[in-house]
Design an enzyme around this catalytic site. Structure first.
Site, PDB file in Angstrom:
ATOM      1  N   LYS A   1       1.350   9.716  11.773  1.00  0.00           N
ATOM      2  CA  LYS A   1       1.321   8.647  10.926  1.00  0.00           C
ATOM      3  C   LYS A   1       2.013   7.804  10.856  1.00  0.00           C
ATOM      4  CE  LYS A   1      -1.526   9.912   7.030  1.00  0.00           C
ATOM      5  NZ  LYS A   1      -2.562   9.239   6.576  1.00  0.00           N
TER       6      LYS A   1
ATOM      7  N   CYS B   1      -7.858 -29.695 -18.051  1.00  0.00           N
ATOM      8  CA  CYS B   1      -6.848 -28.922 -17.333  1.00  0.00           C
ATOM      9  C   CYS B   1      -7.074 -29.349 -15.849  1.00  0.00           C
ATOM     10  CB  CYS B   1      -6.869 -27.723 -17.404  1.00  0.00           C
ATOM     11  SG  CYS B   1      -5.662 -26.762 -16.607  1.00  0.00           S
TER      12      CYS B   1
ATOM     13  N   CYS C   1      -0.985 -22.577 -20.754  1.00  0.00           N
ATOM     14  CA  CYS C   1      -1.077 -22.797 -19.439  1.00  0.00           C
ATOM     15  C   CYS C   1       0.059 -23.620 -18.575  1.00  0.00           C
ATOM     16  CB  CYS C   1      -2.369 -23.806 -19.496  1.00  0.00           C
ATOM     17  SG  CYS C   1      -2.821 -24.470 -17.783  1.00  0.00           S
TER      18      CYS C   1
ATOM     19  N   TYR D   1     -15.542   7.702  17.976  1.00  0.00           N
ATOM     20  CA  TYR D   1     -14.461   8.273  18.490  1.00  0.00           C
ATOM     21  C   TYR D   1     -14.720   9.918  18.997  1.00  0.00           C
ATOM     22  CZ  TYR D   1     -13.523   9.451  13.528  1.00  0.00           C
ATOM     23  OH  TYR D   1     -13.775   9.732  12.401  1.00  0.00           O
TER      24      TYR D   1
ATOM     25  N   CYS E   1      -7.201 -20.026 -19.215  1.00  0.00           N
ATOM     26  CA  CYS E   1      -6.788 -21.182 -19.724  1.00  0.00           C
ATOM     27  C   CYS E   1      -8.137 -21.882 -20.315  1.00  0.00           C
ATOM     28  CB  CYS E   1      -6.322 -22.165 -18.859  1.00  0.00           C
ATOM     29  SG  CYS E   1      -6.365 -23.897 -19.560  1.00  0.00           S
TER      30      CYS E   1
ATOM     31  N   CYS F   1      -1.477 -27.343 -18.135  1.00  0.00           N
ATOM     32  CA  CYS F   1      -2.038 -28.290 -19.215  1.00  0.00           C
ATOM     33  C   CYS F   1      -1.386 -27.926 -20.743  1.00  0.00           C
ATOM     34  CB  CYS F   1      -3.587 -28.301 -19.632  1.00  0.00           C
ATOM     35  SG  CYS F   1      -4.377 -27.076 -20.089  1.00  0.00           S
TER      36      CYS F   1
ATOM     37  N   GLU G   1      -5.261   7.909  20.748  1.00  0.00           N
ATOM     38  CA  GLU G   1      -6.389   6.845  20.228  1.00  0.00           C
ATOM     39  C   GLU G   1      -5.474   6.339  19.124  1.00  0.00           C
ATOM     40  OE1 GLU G   1      -9.880   9.017  19.347  1.00  0.00           O
ATOM     41  OE2 GLU G   1     -10.490   9.308  21.316  1.00  0.00           O
TER      42      GLU G   1
ATOM     43  N   ASP H   1     -24.740 -18.660  21.467  1.00  0.00           N
ATOM     44  CA  ASP H   1     -25.260 -18.276  20.195  1.00  0.00           C
ATOM     45  C   ASP H   1     -26.614 -18.822  19.799  1.00  0.00           C
ATOM     46  OD1 ASP H   1     -22.752 -17.175  20.194  1.00  0.00           O
ATOM     47  OD2 ASP H   1     -22.177 -18.433  18.328  1.00  0.00           O
TER      48      ASP H   1
ATOM     49  N   LYS I   1      -5.610   5.697  15.085  1.00  0.00           N
ATOM     50  CA  LYS I   1      -6.153   6.215  13.841  1.00  0.00           C
ATOM     51  C   LYS I   1      -6.860   5.032  12.940  1.00  0.00           C
ATOM     52  CE  LYS I   1      -5.472  10.126  10.606  1.00  0.00           C
ATOM     53  NZ  LYS I   1      -6.179   9.564   9.764  1.00  0.00           N
TER      54      LYS I   1
ATOM     55  N   SER J   1     -10.720  17.565   9.196  1.00  0.00           N
ATOM     56  CA  SER J   1      -9.787  16.437   8.980  1.00  0.00           C
ATOM     57  C   SER J   1      -8.629  16.942  10.208  1.00  0.00           C
ATOM     58  CB  SER J   1      -9.295  16.524   7.780  1.00  0.00           C
ATOM     59  OG  SER J   1      -8.796  17.678   7.455  1.00  0.00           O
ATOM     60  N   LEU J   2      -7.512  16.053  10.107  1.00  0.00           N
ATOM     61  CA  LEU J   2      -6.541  16.342  11.250  1.00  0.00           C
ATOM     62  C   LEU J   2      -5.178  16.779  10.230  1.00  0.00           C
ATOM     63  CD1 LEU J   2      -7.065  13.194  13.356  1.00  0.00           C
ATOM     64  CD2 LEU J   2      -7.567  15.542  14.035  1.00  0.00           C
TER      65      LEU J   2
ATOM     66  N   ASP K   1      -8.234   3.116  10.061  1.00  0.00           N
ATOM     67  CA  ASP K   1      -8.066   3.403   8.761  1.00  0.00           C
ATOM     68  C   ASP K   1      -9.355   2.918   7.825  1.00  0.00           C
ATOM     69  OD1 ASP K   1      -6.895   4.152   6.192  1.00  0.00           O
ATOM     70  OD2 ASP K   1      -5.461   2.316   5.977  1.00  0.00           O
TER      71      ASP K   1
HETATM   72  S1  IVH Z   1     -11.056  12.723  15.522  1.00  0.00           S
HETATM   73  C1  IVH Z   1     -11.416  16.747  14.052  1.00  0.00           C
HETATM   74  N1  IVH Z   1     -10.186  10.359  16.034  1.00  0.00           N
HETATM   75  O1  IVH Z   1      -9.019  10.499  10.513  1.00  0.00           O
HETATM   76  C2  IVH Z   1     -11.483  15.607  14.566  1.00  0.00           C
HETATM   77  N2  IVH Z   1     -10.434  10.830  13.844  1.00  0.00           N
HETATM   78  O2  IVH Z   1      -7.909  12.956   9.347  1.00  0.00           O
HETATM   79  C3  IVH Z   1     -11.559  14.565  13.393  1.00  0.00           C
HETATM   80  N3  IVH Z   1      -9.871   8.969  12.054  1.00  0.00           N
HETATM   81  O3  IVH Z   1     -11.927  12.073   9.294  1.00  0.00           O
HETATM   82  C4  IVH Z   1     -11.765  13.330  14.177  1.00  0.00           C
HETATM   83  N4  IVH Z   1      -9.357   7.441  13.943  1.00  0.00           N
HETATM   84  O4  IVH Z   1     -12.286   9.643   9.597  1.00  0.00           O
HETATM   85  C5  IVH Z   1     -10.493  10.980  15.132  1.00  0.00           C
HETATM   86  N5  IVH Z   1      -9.418   8.271  16.963  1.00  0.00           N
HETATM   87  C6  IVH Z   1      -9.823   9.059  16.019  1.00  0.00           C
HETATM   88  C7  IVH Z   1      -9.644   8.723  14.451  1.00  0.00           C
HETATM   89  C8  IVH Z   1     -10.122   9.511  13.410  1.00  0.00           C
HETATM   90  C9  IVH Z   1      -9.338   7.647  12.427  1.00  0.00           C
HETATM   91  C10 IVH Z   1     -10.112   9.429  10.704  1.00  0.00           C
HETATM   92  C11 IVH Z   1     -11.427  10.499  10.654  1.00  0.00           C
HETATM   93  C12 IVH Z   1     -11.104  11.629  10.316  1.00  0.00           C
HETATM   94  C13 IVH Z   1      -9.692  11.433   9.685  1.00  0.00           C
HETATM   95  C14 IVH Z   1      -9.045  12.973  10.233  1.00  0.00           C
END
Ligand code: IVH
Length: 675
Positions: A318, A439, A415, A228, A433, A418, A117, A37, A119, A86-87, A121
């Site tokens: 999920k 206190c 409190c 990803y 308080c 005190c 992979e 570092d 997911k 989205s998925l 959050d």
């Molecule tokens: S693939 C169409 N891979 O999940 C492909 N998404 O519900 C979508 N997310 O908006 C992306 N980990 O923010 C992918 N390993 C991963 C992920 C991932 C988290 C989130 C991402 C996306 C949401 C889909």
């Protein structure tokens, strides 16, 4: 190494940047640093010096610029080149297997290799690179249009600013920005100490951080980013190869060795990945909410195509949020240094996510009321990302017949420490308080805050010693630290000559701590580090702050009504004024440096300094601007009032200034301007 020519300087600067980008990647993304570092810091310092001396070679993507730049006004809307989809979700193995069967059928029985992979959050982000440099970072938005949050994303250490090696000229890569637990919890502890509302969870806080106007604040938040997907340009034919490539290019990606990404051709392999992570997720330093399963080969992905919302080639699994039921033994109340009362649920110990849970946070009275808690209730407990789990529900059907006859838990009126009557101001979530002076936990809490590293940094004094000194009657408030004598301390337990000397030296050294930290150290509600800095800079001295009206305080950058009222209240108390007087008499810094000859001729102006100067040096020009109320900006924007240019201002800056119509003035012009 001496640098004799400009050409040599440029070469050295570029070389240092390249080295630092590489070391940054090895440290943050690969977690295998090859230098210490200290060596890293030395390279960084060298680069800073050279950049300062040769501003003509400035680069907004230099590793020295991570701490963030000037505040922005809002975020530009940007259309995604490809929509951010989205998925669709699955919740059990049958649903996963059904999805796999559908994919196999659509591909007429061809073998499919699946990639599994985590997911993450957090918040989805799209990064665009051109010529190996980060060009844009855009949020998902509605999937079609997002917001340009580049200035904030640049502060994230795991996002490479400049890529090394052979990368496509232009490409887009997507990933997730998230807030690791440790840093999130640290932020919340600090907020709690400052009497500020704590954040609910890491995901929302990551999202909120990305939308902040001031990237310098974002830089303090230590967000992380995992990639990803590469959208075109990787020149590979599968997703797993693309992820590998992204890792080689310098991105943080999941690696197989950690089992954070894996492949399988059958459902047994897919399910085993899910099972492993359903348990292991509790040991990760960040939150995941499931697993993503993708068809690996791009040609197969293409043939599977997508529905209107989500691809058919990927699905998410999920996890169920783990929830346990246990008995609420009692609610106790903690008193913080600002007097804020935090209720804590004491629970019958129960196993949750790999740890034993005995306590849950309840935040405030509203939450107790919302849950309708009774002593002895059976409650459901969940773990979000926080260290302390939450109570999410009450099982009313398990209440014994008599329990319902009593009304729910009532917030105490006095409190717990005190016995002073508590107050709760309108619109405030917390009870307080008001007995700040008498206190005990407030007294020791304030002293502990005063001596902390970010405050007066008094070495040789920890929170245990503070309680010891308070109990021994040697200190009653922070000012008595300055009259402590060796002969009083020596008789105390664990106080040998050496430790006494260390303490006294620490107290003495603290007299040199700059004014802004003295102001922060007082522990005034809502006056955190940044606010203290702003106040010190704008008003210059403790005296000026004490005498300022609410209106004057609110005129200071980023000081709103809440903070102004808190300051007015603090200094309206004679005890506090007397305390400040005693501290001042003890020799603490009560004035910001260099306010001599100050005016507000440049107030409200953001000014960029560029080039080499003759009359004053570069620092001198900056000081002059600040002395007259101006703000030194790091990059030219629409908000830049003008640029003070010396010799050798860089051509790209000049071009930008001309494009935005920002005036360029000389050092002499500036001197004339402030008289
Ligand atoms: S693939 C169409 N891979 O999940 C492909 N998404 O519900 C979508 N997310 O908006 C992306 N980990 O923010 C992918 N390993 C991963 C992920 C991932 C988290 C989130 C991402 C996306 C949401 C889909």
């Amino acid at each position: 190494m001496g640098i004799s020519s400009e050409i040599e300087a440029e070469k050295r600067i570029l070389e240092l940047r390249k080295q630092l980008h590489e070391h940054n990647h090895l440290y943050y993304n690969v977690a295998e640093p090859v230098i210490s570092d200290k060596e890293f810091d030395m390279l960084m310092k060298k680069l800073e010096e050279l950049e300062e001396k040769y501003p003509q070679f400035a680069d907004e993507l230099s590793p020295t610029k991570r701490p963030g730049g000037d505040p922005v006004d809002g975020f530009e809307k940007v259309n995604h080149g490809y929509p951010m989809l989205s998925l669709s979700n699955t919740y059990n193995s049958e649903e996963v297997e059904e999805w796999m069967a559908r994919a196999e059928k659509a591909l007429e029985g061809e073998e499919i290799r699946y990639v599994m992979e985590l997911k993450y959050d957090g918040v989805a982000i799209s990064l665009v690179y051109e010529g190996g440099r980060l060009l844009k970072a855009v949020t998902r938005g509605d999937g079609v249009t997002g917001e340009d949050v580049t200035s904030n994303v640049r502060t994230i250490n795991t996002v490479p600013l400049v890529l090394g090696g052979d990368v496509p000229d232009k490409f887009e890569i997507r990933g997730e920005i998230f807030y690791p637990f440790e840093d999130f919890n640290r932020l919340n502890r600090e907020r709690e100490e400052n009497g500020e509302q704590v954040f609910a969870n890491p995901r929302n806080t990551a999202a909120g951080s990305l939308k902040m106007q001031d990237s310098r604040v974002v830089a303090t938040r230590k967000l992380d980013c995992m990639m990803y997907a590469i959208i075109e340009g990787a020149d590979v034919d599968s997703h797993s190869m693309a992820v590998k490539k992204a890792g080689e290019w310098g991105f943080k990606v999941p690696v197989e060795a950690d089992n954070m990404i894996s492949t399988s051709v059958d459902s047994a392999g897919v399910m085993s990945f899910i099972e492993v992570w359903d348990k292991e997720r509790h040991n990760l330093p960040f939150a995941i909410d499931g697993v993503v399963i993708k068809v690996d080969r791009y040609d197969q992905q293409e043939r599977l195509g997508m529905t209107s919302k989500s691809p058919r080639w990927a699905i998410s699994y999920k996890f169920e949020t783990e929830r346990v039921i246990t008995k609420l033994k009692e609610v106790t109340y903690q008193v913080g240094r600002t007097g804020a009362i935090t209720p804590v649920a004491n629970l019958e110990p129960v196993q949750l996510g790999g740890t034993t849970v005995k306590r849950a946070s309840l935040h405030n009275a509203d939450q107790i009321e919302k849950l309708g808690l009774h002593d002895g209730d059976m409650v459901y407990v969940e773990k979000g990302g926080e260290i302390i789990p939450k109570i999410v529900d009450v099982e009313e059907s398990l209440r014994s017949g008599t329990m319902d006859m009593f009304s729910g838990i009532e917030f105490p009126e006095h409190c717990p420490e005190c016995k002073t009557e508590l107050i709760r101001e309108e619109g405030e979530a917390n009870h307080y308080c008001p007995n700040a002076e008498g206190c005990p936990p407030q007294i020791t809490g304030r002293i502990t805050h005063f001596i902390a590293r970010k405050s007066m940094n008094i070495d040789g004094l920890g929170s245990e010693t503070v309680s010891q000194l308070v109990e021994a009657g040697l200190i009653a408030d922070v000012s008595s630290l300055y009259s402590l004598k060796a002969e009083e301390l020596l008789p105390l337990e664990r106080m040998a000559e050496k430790s006494v000397q260390k303490l006294l030296d620490g107290v003495e050294a603290s007299k040199k701590v700059p004014f802004e930290r003295v102001l922060f150290a007082l522990g005034i509600r809502y006056v955190g580090e940044t606010v203290a800095k702003k106040l010190a800079k704008a008003l210059g001295s403790m005296g000026a702050i004490m005498e300022a009206s609410q209106e004057q305080l609110e005129e200071v950058d980023e000081i709103g009504e809440r903070i102004a009222v808190s300051l007015i209240e603090y200094f309206s108390l004679e005890d506090n004024r007397a305390l400040v007087k005693r501290l001042s008499d003890s020799g603490l810094q009560m004035e910001a440096e260099e306010i001599e000859g100050a005016t507000d001729k440049l107030a409200g102006k953001s000014i960029v300094v560029s080039g080499v100067f003759e009359i004053l040096d570069r620092d001198g020009v900056k000081k002059l601007i600040e002395q007259h109320g101006g703000k030194v900006g790091s990059s030219i924007s629409k908000k830049t009032a003008f640029i003070v240019a010396g010799d050798k201002m860089g051509p790209s800056k000049k071009e930008k200034a001309e494009k935005l119509g920002v005036a360029i003035i000389s050092e002499q012009d500036l001197l004339d301007m402030v008289g």
